[in-house]
Design a protein around this motif. Structure first.
Motif, PDB file in Angstrom:
ATOM      1  N   LYS A   1       0.831  -1.203   0.000  1.00 49.79           N
ATOM      2  CA  LYS A   1       0.000   0.000   0.000  1.00 49.79           C
ATOM      3  C   LYS A   1       0.867   1.256   0.000  1.00 49.79           C
ATOM      4  O   LYS A   1       0.612   2.201  -0.762  1.00 49.79           O
ATOM      5  N   ASP A   2       1.879   1.284   0.851  1.00 49.91           N
ATOM      6  CA  ASP A   2       2.716   2.486   0.938  1.00 49.91           C
ATOM      7  C   ASP A   2       3.456   2.740  -0.366  1.00 49.91           C
ATOM      8  O   ASP A   2       3.578   3.879  -0.813  1.00 49.91           O
ATOM      9  N   GLU A   3       3.957   1.672  -0.994  1.00 54.50           N
ATOM     10  CA  GLU A   3       4.714   1.850  -2.232  1.00 54.50           C
ATOM     11  C   GLU A   3       3.812   2.306  -3.375  1.00 54.50           C
ATOM     12  O   GLU A   3       4.213   3.116  -4.212  1.00 54.50           O
ATOM     13  N   LEU A   4       2.559   1.790  -3.427  1.00 49.80           N
ATOM     14  CA  LEU A   4       1.673   2.129  -4.547  1.00 49.80           C
ATOM     15  C   LEU A   4       1.117   3.539  -4.423  1.00 49.80           C
ATOM     16  O   LEU A   4       1.023   4.270  -5.413  1.00 49.80           O
ATOM     17  N   TYR A   5       0.769   3.940  -3.196  1.00 48.59           N
ATOM     18  CA  TYR A   5       0.058   5.206  -3.028  1.00 48.59           C
ATOM     19  C   TYR A   5       0.948   6.361  -2.607  1.00 48.59           C
ATOM     20  O   TYR A   5       0.432   7.440  -2.288  1.00 48.59           O
ATOM     21  N   GLN A   6       2.264   6.164  -2.557  1.00 49.05           N
ATOM     22  CA  GLN A   6       3.097   7.299  -2.176  1.00 49.05           C
ATOM     23  C   GLN A   6       3.035   8.363  -3.260  1.00 49.05           C
ATOM     24  O   GLN A   6       2.985   8.076  -4.448  1.00 49.05           O
ATOM     25  N   THR A   7       3.040   9.606  -2.833  1.00 51.80           N
ATOM     26  CA  THR A   7       2.789  10.738  -3.735  1.00 51.80           C
ATOM     27  C   THR A   7       3.830  10.814  -4.835  1.00 51.80           C
ATOM     28  O   THR A   7       3.533  11.031  -6.005  1.00 51.80           O
ATOM     29  N   GLY A   8       5.092  10.609  -4.487  1.00 50.08           N
ATOM     30  CA  GLY A   8       6.149  10.713  -5.484  1.00 50.08           C
ATOM     31  C   GLY A   8       6.022   9.687  -6.585  1.00 50.08           C
ATOM     32  O   GLY A   8       6.224   9.963  -7.754  1.00 50.08           O
TER      33      GLY A   8
ATOM     34  N   LEU B   1       0.663   0.649 -16.072  1.00 52.15           N
ATOM     35  CA  LEU B   1       0.083   0.149 -14.828  1.00 52.15           C
ATOM     36  C   LEU B   1       0.723  -1.178 -14.442  1.00 52.15           C
ATOM     37  O   LEU B   1       1.063  -1.405 -13.270  1.00 52.15           O
ATOM     38  N   GLU B   2       0.917  -2.067 -15.405  1.00 51.70           N
ATOM     39  CA  GLU B   2       1.555  -3.350 -15.109  1.00 51.70           C
ATOM     40  C   GLU B   2       3.009  -3.144 -14.686  1.00 51.70           C
ATOM     41  O   GLU B   2       3.497  -3.807 -13.764  1.00 51.70           O
ATOM     42  N   GLU B   3       3.711  -2.224 -15.345  1.00 49.78           N
ATOM     43  CA  GLU B   3       5.099  -1.952 -14.977  1.00 49.78           C
ATOM     44  C   GLU B   3       5.187  -1.374 -13.570  1.00 49.78           C
ATOM     45  O   GLU B   3       6.054  -1.752 -12.778  1.00 49.78           O
ATOM     46  N   ARG B   4       4.266  -0.463 -13.242  1.00 46.37           N
ATOM     47  CA  ARG B   4       4.264   0.141 -11.902  1.00 46.37           C
ATOM     48  C   ARG B   4       3.966  -0.918 -10.838  1.00 46.37           C
ATOM     49  O   ARG B   4       4.590  -0.939  -9.773  1.00 46.37           O
ATOM     50  N   PHE B   5       3.024  -1.843 -11.146  1.00 49.27           N
ATOM     51  CA  PHE B   5       2.706  -2.893 -10.187  1.00 49.27           C
ATOM     52  C   PHE B   5       3.890  -3.843 -10.008  1.00 49.27           C
ATOM     53  O   PHE B   5       4.123  -4.370  -8.913  1.00 49.27           O
ATOM     54  N   GLY B   6       4.653  -4.075 -11.084  1.00 52.08           N
ATOM     55  CA  GLY B   6       5.860  -4.881 -10.953  1.00 52.08           C
ATOM     56  C   GLY B   6       6.867  -4.254 -10.010  1.00 52.08           C
ATOM     57  O   GLY B   6       7.540  -4.949  -9.229  1.00 52.08           O
TER      58      GLY B   6
ATOM     59  N   GLN C   1      -8.655  -1.869 -16.066  1.00 57.53           N
ATOM     60  CA  GLN C   1      -7.412  -2.614 -16.158  1.00 57.53           C
ATOM     61  C   GLN C   1      -7.148  -3.332 -14.843  1.00 57.53           C
ATOM     62  O   GLN C   1      -7.210  -2.733 -13.770  1.00 57.53           O
ATOM     63  N   LEU C   2      -6.841  -4.637 -14.938  1.00 55.75           N
ATOM     64  CA  LEU C   2      -6.638  -5.481 -13.763  1.00 55.75           C
ATOM     65  C   LEU C   2      -5.294  -6.171 -13.902  1.00 55.75           C
ATOM     66  O   LEU C   2      -4.956  -6.706 -14.956  1.00 55.75           O
ATOM     67  N   VAL C   3      -4.494  -6.163 -12.812  1.00 54.21           N
ATOM     68  CA  VAL C   3      -3.209  -6.852 -12.789  1.00 54.21           C
ATOM     69  C   VAL C   3      -3.079  -7.519 -11.424  1.00 54.21           C
ATOM     70  O   VAL C   3      -3.400  -6.932 -10.389  1.00 54.21           O
ATOM     71  N   ILE C   4      -2.647  -8.802 -11.423  1.00 51.44           N
ATOM     72  CA  ILE C   4      -2.553  -9.568 -10.183  1.00 51.44           C
ATOM     73  C   ILE C   4      -1.250 -10.348 -10.181  1.00 51.44           C
ATOM     74  O   ILE C   4      -0.596 -10.525 -11.214  1.00 51.44           O
TER      75      ILE C   4
END
Length: 744
Positions: free
Chosen positions: A65-72, A86-91, A128-131
Motif C-alpha cells: 500500500k505504501d509503495e503504490l500510493y506514495q505521492t512521489g 500500470l503493469e510496470e508500476r505494479f511490478g 485494467q486489472l493486474v494480479i
C-alpha cells in the motif's frame, strides 16, 4: 469524462483451528488516488504459520500500500497511465514487497509452508486489472455475453509441482481488462473444496456483491468447513463527475420570461387557428397553389418557345439546319430504337386510333364551346363543383388508405400484444417450476411473430420481443456450449489410422477403449494421463459395441457378433459361454454382479446371475408381455432399469414390469440417442445424442437438468460418468475429452 471504479467485496470464513494465519485486504484510497494509481486488494492465507505469520501478512500488505500510493510514485507514473505502465508500476511494487518479505524472513522464523499457502496481491484501475499469486489461488472471470449469460474464463489456478521461493515470493504478474458487466472472483482452495464452480457462478452473477458474499458464507457454514476459505469479488461501477454549477449572476429573468410568454402565445394562436379552420380549406389552398404553379410553368414554356423578333435593319443571317444528335454506334440499340419508333408511328396512324382521337377531340371542343357560352357565374359554379368533386374523390381515396393502414396497425398491435402475453404467461409458469408449459408458451409466441408480414420483421418492438422469447427459450434449454473441450488423450498418437469402437469402460483409474481397426485396446491412466496400447491375451475378432464394469477390477464386454467376454484388471480376456435364445444382444449392463442383456431382435431383456465363478444361463427378465423393446439401443440400472429407445423415449422397468416415467420435452428433441448411463448413487440419467453433438442430462424425475454441446463432438462414441470428480469422460473419434459438470 465517465470513469469506472472498482467495487470489491470480500469473504473470509475461518474454522478457528489455529495453524494458519489469514487476512483479506482492500485499499481505501481517495478518489484522486484511485483514479491515478488504482485500488489495491489481496488476501493471504498462510498454512502452518506461527504467530509471526500474522505480522508477515500485515507487513506485506502495508508495504504494498505504501509503495503504490506514495505521492512521489504517483507523480512519476504520470497519473492516468495506460495498461502497460500500470503493469510496470505494479511490478515495481512487487519488487519492493519481495525485498520487505525477504528482510522479514531473515529476522523471524515463521515456519510457514508457502507451497500450501494462498497469497494474492492485485491492483485495478478503471477496467485494467493486474494480479500476482503465490501458492493455491484460483481466479475466474465471469464474462457477460450478448446472449444474456455468463462465460466462465479461468484467470489463474494452482500449478502442481511448482516450488515457491520465499525470498522471491512474487515472480510473475497476470494483466487483463474487465468489462463493464463482468465479474472477477479470486479464492483459495478452501472455498472450492465445499462449493462447486456452478454455485459460485450463479451466486456471484445473480446477486449484488454483499448479497453474494452473504449467501456464499451461509452455504460454507452449512457445510462445516475444516479449512479456512477466503475470496474476493470484483465488479465495476460507473462514476460520473458531478456537473459544474450554473452561474446565475446578472441573469435577465424579466427578458427570459417575456420571450417565453411570447413564444407560448404564438404557439397557442397557431393551434387555435388549426382547430377553427375547416378541413376543406387547406385542401383547396393546396390545389389552388398547384394550379398556379402549373400555369406559371406552362406560360414559361410557351415564352421560351416563342421566336424572338430581329431588330430593325439587322442583317438576316442564314440559319444552318440543326445538327441531329449522334446516334449510338451499337447496332442492337439502333435496331431497338428503330423498332420502337416504327411501332409508335403505326399505332398512331392506325384508322381506329385516328377515329377515336377525332371523337375525343370533337367532344372536348363541344364541351369547351358550351362552357364558354355560359355566364361567368355558371362557369364559376361548374369549376367549383369540379374542384370539390376532385377533392372529394381525393379524400375518399386517402381515407380508405388510412383505414387500411389503421387496420394493419391494429392487427399488428394485437399480434404483438398476444406474443407479449405469452411471454408473461411463460414467466408466470416458471414461478411454479412448470418449464414445459413455459417452453410451449414461448414457442407459441415465436410462431405468432413468424406469421407477421415481412414489413414488420425489422420493427424494433418485434425484434426486442423476439429476442426476449429466444433468450428465455435458451435459458430453458439449460445448454452449456463448450467451445474448446479439454482433451485428455489422442489415440492417433499411437496409431495414425486409429478408429475407436462405440464403447468405453473404466476399471479403477484406467479407461479402456478398443481400436476398431486393429482390435487392440487403448488405455488412459487418469492419474498421470498417460496412454498406452495393450494387446489382449485373447485376440478379439469382433468390434466391441457395449461394455459394463462389474467392479473396479473386472468388466464384461459385448462385441458386434453377440459374443460376451470378461476383462480383468490384469488385461486378461476370456469368453463367457452365454447364448441368448432370442438372438444376439446389442447392449449389456450390470447391477450388483448380475448381467442384463438387451436383445433388440426379440425385443426383451435377459438376466444372467453369477454362478461358479461365471454366470448362469440367461433367462427372460421381462414379466409383462406387452413391453416391446425392439427399437431399444441401450440400457442402464440403479435398482430400476432404464431402456433408451431409438426415438429418444425412455422406458423404466422394475421387476420386469413397466413403471411410469414422465420424461419432459427436450428442446431440441433427441434425434438419434445411442447411450444411457446412471448409477445407484446418481440422481441423473446421462444420454448421448451424436447427431446433435451433445450430452443430455435429465433428472430421474424426468426434468431436463443440463445439455453439454460442442462443435468438437463430431464423432461421439461413448461416455463414462464420474460424479465424484464432477467430470464426464467423452470418447469422440480417436480423442478423449473431459467435460466438467455444471449441474452438480
Amino acid at each position: 469524462m465517465d470513469r469506472y471504479l472498482a467495487k470489491i467485496t470480500t469473504l473470509q470464513v475461518d474454522p478457528a483451528h489455529g495453524g494458519s494465519a489469514g487476512k483479506v485486504f482492500v485499499g481505501k484510497p481517495t478518489l484522486e488516488k484511485e483514479i491515478a494509481a488504482g485500488k489495491l486488494f489481496g488476501f493471504a492465507e498462510l498454512t502452518g504459520a506461527q504467530p509471526e505469520g500474522t505480522s508477515l501478512v500485515d507487513q506485506l500488505l502495508d508495504e504494498a500500500k505504501d509503495e503504490l500510493y506514495q505521492t512521489g510514485a504517483i507523480r512519476r507514473a504520470g497519473g492516468l497511465t495506460p495498461a502497460a505502465d500500470l503493469e510496470e508500476r505494479f511490478g515495481q511494487v512487487l519488487q519492493h514487497v519481495n525485498g520487505a518479505v525477504a528482510t522479514f524472513l531473515e529476522t523471524h522464523r515463521t515456519g510457514t509452508d508457502f507451497q500450501q499457502s494462498s497469497i494474492l496481491l492485485g491492483n485495478i484501475r478503471q477496467q485494467q486489472l493486474v494480479i500476482s499469486t503465490v501458492g493455491r489461488v484460483t481466479g475466474y472471470l465471469f464474462h457477460y455475453r450478448p446472449t444474456h449469460d455468463y462465460q466462465t474464463v479461468t484467470i489463474t489456478e494452482p500449478t502442481p509441482g511448482v516450488s515457491v521461493n520465499p525470498l522471491r515470493l512474487f515472480t510473475q504478474t497476470i494483466a487483463g481488462s474487465l468489462g463493464p458487466l463482468d465479474t472477477a472472483m479470486f479464492c483459495s482452495d478452501g472455498l472450492l473444496d465445499y462449493l462447486s464452480l456452478h454455485t459460485l457462478k450463479t451466486t456471484v452473477t445473480g446477486n449484488a456483491g454483499p448479497d453474494a458474499v452473504r449467501q456464499l458464507k451461509t452455504a460454507l457454514l452449512r457445510a462445516r468447513p475444516k479449512t479456512p476459505a477466503v475470496a474476493i469479488i470484483i465488479s465495476l461501477v460507473l462514476h460520473r463527475p458531478a456537473p459544474l454549477p450554473l452561474s446565475l449572476k446578472n441573469f435577465d429573468y424579466l427578458g427570459a420570461a417575456s420571450r417565453d410568454s411570447m413564444r407560448t402565445l404564438a404557439h397557442t394562436q397557431r393551434q387555435t387557428s388549426r382547430v377553427l379552420t375547416p378541413r376543406l380549406l387547406p385542401d383547396v389552398q393546396k390545389f389552388w397553389h398547384w394550379l398556379q404553379e402549373t400555369g406559371q410553368r406552362y406560360r414559361q414554356r410557351v415564352h421560351d418557345r416563342r421566336p424572338s423578333r430581329p431588330a430593325p435593319n439587322a442583317p438576316v443571317l442564314p440559319v444552318p439546319p440543326p445538327t441531329p444528335p449522334p446516334r449510338p454506334s451499337h447496332s442492337a440499340l439502333r435496331k431497338v430504337s428503330a423498332f420502337t419508333a416504327t411501332t409508335t408511328r403505326r399505332a398512331f396512324t392506325h384508322p381506329v386510333v385516328k377515329t377515336a382521337g377525332a371523337m375525343v377531340a370533337t367532344l372536348a371542343a363541344n364541351i369547351w364551346r358550351r362552357y364558354r357560352s355560359w355566364s361567368w357565374k355558371r362557369q364559376l359554379a361548374v369549376a367549383g363543383s369540379l374542384v370539390l368533386a376532385v377533392l372529394l374523390v381525393w379524400n375518399l381515396a386517402t381515407l380508405s388508405g388510412r383505414r387500411a393502414v389503421t387496420a394493419r396497425e391494429k392487427a399488428f398491435a394485437t399480434v404483438l400484444a398476444q406474443a407479449e402475453r405469452l411471454r408473461d404467461a411463460a414467466q408466470a409458469s416458471l414461478i411454479y417450476q412448470d418449464e414445459t408449459g413455459a417452453r410451449e408458451r414461448l414457442n407459441e409466441g415465436l410462431r405468432i411473430l413468424d406469421q407477421l408480414p415481412e414489413t414488420y420483421a425489422a420493427h424494433p418492438t418485434v425484434v426486442r420481443t423476439r429476442r426476449e422469447l429466444n433468450t428465455k427459450l435458451n435459458e430453458l434449454r439449460h445448454e452449456v456450449v463448450i467451445a474448446d473441450p479439454l482433451q485428455l488423450a489422442n489415440f492417433n498418437n499411437l496409431d495414425d489410422d486409429a478408429r475407436a469402437a462405440p464403447t468405453m469402460v473404466r476399471l479403477g483409474e484406467r479407461l479402456y477403449a478398443q481400436n476398431a481397426r486393429s482390435k487392440v485396446f487403448f488405455t488412459l491412466n487418469l492419474g498421470n494421463r498417460s496412454i498406452a496400447e495393450i494387446q489382449p491375451s485373447t485376440a478379439l475378432e469382433g468390434t466391441l459395441n457395449s461394455a459394463t464394469a462389474l467392479s473396479r477390477t473386472a468388466a464384461v464386454l459385448l462385441d458386434d457378433d453377440g459374443r460376451v467376454l470378461r476383462l480383468d484388471g490384469t488385461d486378461q480376456i476370456r469368453p463367457l459361454p452365454l447364448t441368448l435364445p432370442g438372438g444376439n444382444a446389442v447392449a449389456v449392463a450390470s447391477f450388483r454382479e448380475r448381467l442384463y442383456l438387451l436383445s433388440a431382435v426379440s425385443g426383451t431383456i435377459f438376466r444372467a446371475d453369477p454362478a461358479g465363478g461365471g454366470f448362469g444361463a440367461p433367462r427372460n427378465w421381462i414379466a409383462d408381455p406387452s413391453v416391446d423393446l425392439r427399437t431399444a439401443t441401450d440400457l442402464t440400472l440403479d435398482g430400476d432399469l432404464y431402456v433408451l429407445l431409438r426415438d429418444g423415449g425412455i422406458v423404466k422397468l422394475n421387476q420386469g414390469r413397466p413403471v411410469t416415467f414422465d420424461l419432459q420435452p427436450i428442446d431440441p428433441p433427441l434425434s438419434g440417442p445411442t447411450k444411457i448411463k446412471t448409477s445407484e448413487a446418481s440422481a441423473y440419467l446421462y444420454l448421448l445424442d451424436p447427431p446433435t453433438k451433445r450430452i443430455v442430462v435429465v433428472g430421474k424425475d424426468g426434468k431436463l437438468a443440463r445439455q453439454y454441446r460442442s462443435a468438437a463432438f463430431d464423432e461421439l462414441r461413448d461416455i463414462v460418468v464420474d460424479e465424484a470428480a464432477k467430470t464426464i469422460y467423452v470418447l469422440n473419434g480417436a480423442r478423449l475429452y473431459g467435460v466438467p459438470m455444471e449441474h452438480l
